[in-house]
Design a protein around this motif. Structure first.
Motif, mmCIF file in Angstrom:
data_model
loop_
_atom_site.group_PDB
_atom_site.id
_atom_site.type_symbol
_atom_site.label_atom_id
_atom_site.label_comp_id
_atom_site.label_asym_id
_atom_site.label_seq_id
_atom_site.Cartn_x
_atom_site.Cartn_y
_atom_site.Cartn_z
ATOM 1 N N HIS A 97 -3.504 -5.043 -5.690
ATOM 2 C CA HIS A 97 -2.918 -6.398 -5.727
ATOM 3 C C HIS A 97 -1.663 -6.492 -4.859
ATOM 4 O O HIS A 97 -0.674 -7.108 -5.249
ATOM 5 C CB HIS A 97 -2.571 -6.782 -7.177
ATOM 6 C CG HIS A 97 -3.765 -6.794 -8.084
ATOM 7 N ND1 HIS A 97 -4.885 -7.562 -7.843
ATOM 8 C CD2 HIS A 97 -4.013 -6.114 -9.230
ATOM 9 C CE1 HIS A 97 -5.774 -7.370 -8.793
ATOM 10 N NE2 HIS A 97 -5.284 -6.481 -9.647
ATOM 11 N N PHE A 98 -1.731 -5.904 -3.701
ATOM 12 C CA PHE A 98 -0.564 -5.873 -2.815
ATOM 13 C C PHE A 98 -0.146 -7.291 -2.376
ATOM 14 O O PHE A 98 1.038 -7.583 -2.192
ATOM 15 C CB PHE A 98 -0.875 -5.002 -1.597
ATOM 16 C CG PHE A 98 0.263 -4.876 -0.641
ATOM 17 C CD1 PHE A 98 1.412 -4.210 -1.007
ATOM 18 C CD2 PHE A 98 0.203 -5.457 0.615
ATOM 19 C CE1 PHE A 98 2.479 -4.106 -0.134
ATOM 20 C CE2 PHE A 98 1.261 -5.358 1.497
ATOM 21 C CZ PHE A 98 2.402 -4.678 1.121
ATOM 22 N N LYS A 99 -1.147 -8.134 -2.230
ATOM 23 C CA LYS A 99 -0.887 -9.503 -1.774
ATOM 24 C C LYS A 99 0.131 -10.200 -2.681
ATOM 25 O O LYS A 99 0.944 -11.000 -2.223
ATOM 26 C CB LYS A 99 -2.221 -10.264 -1.756
ATOM 27 C CG LYS A 99 -2.205 -11.574 -1.046
ATOM 28 C CD LYS A 99 -3.624 -12.107 -0.907
ATOM 29 C CE LYS A 99 -3.662 -13.488 -0.292
ATOM 30 N NZ LYS A 99 -2.894 -14.485 -1.031
ATOM 31 N N ALA A 113 7.736 -2.006 0.177
ATOM 32 C CA ALA A 113 6.816 -1.329 -0.746
ATOM 33 C C ALA A 113 5.947 -0.324 0.018
ATOM 34 O O ALA A 113 5.725 0.797 -0.450
ATOM 35 C CB ALA A 113 5.942 -2.362 -1.459
ATOM 36 N N LEU A 114 5.491 -0.708 1.207
ATOM 37 C CA LEU A 114 4.643 0.201 2.000
ATOM 38 C C LEU A 114 5.424 1.451 2.401
ATOM 39 O O LEU A 114 4.908 2.572 2.340
ATOM 40 C CB LEU A 114 4.104 -0.510 3.249
ATOM 41 C CG LEU A 114 3.126 -1.668 2.977
ATOM 42 C CD1 LEU A 114 2.749 -2.373 4.273
ATOM 43 C CD2 LEU A 114 1.865 -1.166 2.271
ATOM 44 N N ARG A 159 -1.628 9.320 -6.948
ATOM 45 C CA ARG A 159 -1.682 8.151 -7.844
ATOM 46 C C ARG A 159 -0.407 8.068 -8.694
ATOM 47 O O ARG A 159 0.221 7.015 -8.781
ATOM 48 C CB ARG A 159 -2.920 8.254 -8.751
ATOM 49 C CG ARG A 159 -3.200 7.000 -9.550
ATOM 50 C CD ARG A 159 -4.302 7.211 -10.559
ATOM 51 N NE ARG A 159 -3.911 8.076 -11.671
ATOM 52 C CZ ARG A 159 -3.106 7.730 -12.666
ATOM 53 N NH1 ARG A 159 -2.608 6.506 -12.717
ATOM 54 N NH2 ARG A 159 -2.786 8.588 -13.622
ATOM 55 N N LEU A 160 -0.026 9.202 -9.291
ATOM 56 C CA LEU A 160 1.169 9.227 -10.144
ATOM 57 C C LEU A 160 2.444 8.958 -9.344
ATOM 58 O O LEU A 160 3.321 8.215 -9.782
ATOM 59 C CB LEU A 160 1.284 10.590 -10.845
ATOM 60 C CG LEU A 160 0.330 10.789 -12.023
ATOM 61 C CD1 LEU A 160 0.394 12.228 -12.522
ATOM 62 C CD2 LEU A 160 0.671 9.825 -13.161
ATOM 63 N N ALA A 161 2.519 9.572 -8.163
ATOM 64 C CA ALA A 161 3.722 9.394 -7.325
ATOM 65 C C ALA A 161 3.905 7.918 -6.974
ATOM 66 O O ALA A 161 5.033 7.396 -7.002
ATOM 67 C CB ALA A 161 3.603 10.229 -6.061
ATOM 68 N N ILE A 162 2.812 7.227 -6.667
ATOM 69 C CA ILE A 162 2.892 5.804 -6.298
ATOM 70 C C ILE A 162 3.266 4.960 -7.531
ATOM 71 O O ILE A 162 4.114 4.068 -7.466
ATOM 72 C CB ILE A 162 1.565 5.336 -5.654
ATOM 73 C CG1 ILE A 162 1.376 6.041 -4.313
ATOM 74 C CG2 ILE A 162 1.553 3.813 -5.487
ATOM 75 C CD1 ILE A 162 -0.019 5.951 -3.733
ATOM 76 N N ALA A 163 2.646 5.297 -8.663
ATOM 77 C CA ALA A 163 2.916 4.535 -9.893
ATOM 78 C C ALA A 163 4.373 4.690 -10.347
ATOM 79 O O ALA A 163 4.913 3.820 -11.028
ATOM 80 C CB ALA A 163 1.959 4.980 -10.996
ATOM 81 N N ARG A 164 4.984 5.820 -9.958
ATOM 82 C CA ARG A 164 6.382 6.069 -10.383
ATOM 83 C C ARG A 164 7.395 5.635 -9.334
ATOM 84 O O ARG A 164 8.592 5.824 -9.513
ATOM 85 C CB ARG A 164 6.582 7.568 -10.640
ATOM 86 C CG ARG A 164 5.887 8.040 -11.896
ATOM 87 C CD ARG A 164 5.995 9.532 -11.989
ATOM 88 N NE ARG A 164 5.269 10.040 -13.136
ATOM 89 C CZ ARG A 164 4.751 11.259 -13.226
ATOM 90 N NH1 ARG A 164 4.906 12.102 -12.222
ATOM 91 N NH2 ARG A 164 4.106 11.634 -14.298
ATOM 92 N N ALA A 165 6.910 5.104 -8.216
ATOM 93 C CA ALA A 165 7.825 4.832 -7.093
ATOM 94 C C ALA A 165 8.366 3.406 -7.082
ATOM 95 O O ALA A 165 8.789 2.916 -6.041
ATOM 96 C CB ALA A 165 7.118 5.137 -5.776
ATOM 97 N N MET A 177 4.188 -0.574 -8.168
ATOM 98 C CA MET A 177 2.930 -0.506 -7.432
ATOM 99 C C MET A 177 1.979 0.485 -8.100
ATOM 100 O O MET A 177 2.430 1.454 -8.718
ATOM 101 C CB MET A 177 3.156 0.002 -5.995
ATOM 102 C CG MET A 177 4.002 -0.864 -5.113
ATOM 103 S SD MET A 177 5.754 -0.488 -5.172
ATOM 104 C CE MET A 177 5.856 1.148 -4.584
ATOM 105 N N THR A 178 0.698 0.219 -7.927
ATOM 106 C CA THR A 178 -0.315 1.233 -8.248
ATOM 107 C C THR A 178 -1.286 1.251 -7.068
ATOM 108 O O THR A 178 -1.280 0.347 -6.239
ATOM 109 C CB THR A 178 -1.108 0.904 -9.542
ATOM 110 O OG1 THR A 178 -1.799 -0.329 -9.356
ATOM 111 C CG2 THR A 178 -0.219 0.850 -10.770
#
Ligand SMILES: Nc1nc2c(ncn2[C@@H]2O[C@H](COP(=O)(O)OP(=O)(O)OP(=O)(O)O)[C@@H](O)[C@H]2O)c(=O)[nH]1
Length: 239
Positions: A97-99, A113-114, A159-165, A177-178
């Motif tokens: 759901h980046f949009k 975010a990117l 996955r975890l690193a992105i979810a925690r960032a 973000m996920t």
């Protein structure tokens, strides 16, 4: 009557020896300067060429490998892996759901975010592994030497690193973000493009089964026994 004073200027007769020496020194200096100029220009040209080559292979926003560079390196690495009979895997991942980030907070927040995702993802990769941006909010982690199990572990770490960032945008808007991930491991009958297609199929499954998860692509043997013929093209459900 006083005679006009001599000017004192005394014209020496031409001395061939010292004249030749002066000419030689002059020539030497000119040649040296010419070499310096040429060397400088060649060095500058080489630097400019290297910079241009680097830019052509780099994603402007995140500084990681761009799509062209990923495929160029990917095909070579797969050939190498086949030759050495070494495992090789990739993880394709796409921000969920980046949009919405763009739509609610603007493109500045989306861009940040990117970059945050890239920095977080880089930290979980090993020395031989690298990250590339395939376009938009889709990335790839290239994992030479990584077998099936290891690749799934790496995908879970990503996955975890992105979810925690998550981060605070403009000091007041929390952005979380996920990502959904598709993992594919090299088989003998597969090249880099097929591997990417398989990872993309798995990513499609991850997106459609709830997002924020990693899904492993089936291997050649599993495909054969399941009667699968195509390597698949993208047809992702959005929403
Ligand atoms: N800020 C920013 N946005 C980008 C960039 N490249 C692509 N986008 C945006 O990324 C968004 C991608 O949206 P979608 O393809 O609908 O994907 P999504 O919203 O992540 O939905 P799912 O992938 O289905 O979870 C679009 O709004 C693009 O404009 C970029 O470099 N910066």
């Amino acid at each position: 009557m006083a005679l006009p004073q001599a000017s004192g200027y005394y014209q020496k007769p031409w001395d061939w020896k010292s004249g030749q020496m002066q000419v030689s020194i002059g020539v030497l200096i000119s040649v040296g300067v010419a070499f310096l100029l040429l060397g400088g220009t060649a060095g500058w040209l080489l630097f400019a060429l290297m910079q241009q080559r680097k830019l052509a292979h780099t994603d402007y926003l995140t500084g990681i490998a761009n799509r062209g560079s990923v495929f160029e390196q990917g095909f070579k690495l797969v050939e190498h892996a086949h030759g050495e009979v070494e495992p090789f895997s990739i993880v394709l991942f796409d921000v969920d759901h980046f949009k919405k980030i763009n739509d609610t907070l603007g493109h500045g927040a989306g861009d940040r975010a990117l970059r945050v995702i890239v920095n977080a993802s880089r930290r979980v990769l090993g020395q031989r592994e690298f990250l590339g941006r395939l376009g938009g909010e889709e990335f790839i982690a290239v994992l030479p030497g990584c077998g099936r199990e290891e690749a799934m572990k790496r995908a879970e770490s990503l996955r975890l690193a992105i979810a925690r960032a998550g981060f605070l945008y403009a000091d007041k808007h929390p952005v979380n973000m996920t990502a959904s991930l598709g993992v594919a491991t090299l088989d003998r009958d597969v090249d880099f493009q097929i591997l990417v297609n398989r990872a993309d199929e798995a990513l499609y499954v991850a997106k459609n089964s709830g997002r924020n998860r990693a899904v492993r692509a089936s291997s050649s043997a599993e495909r054969l026994s399941a009667g699968m013929v195509t390597v698949g093209s993208r047809q992702r459900v959005r929403g």
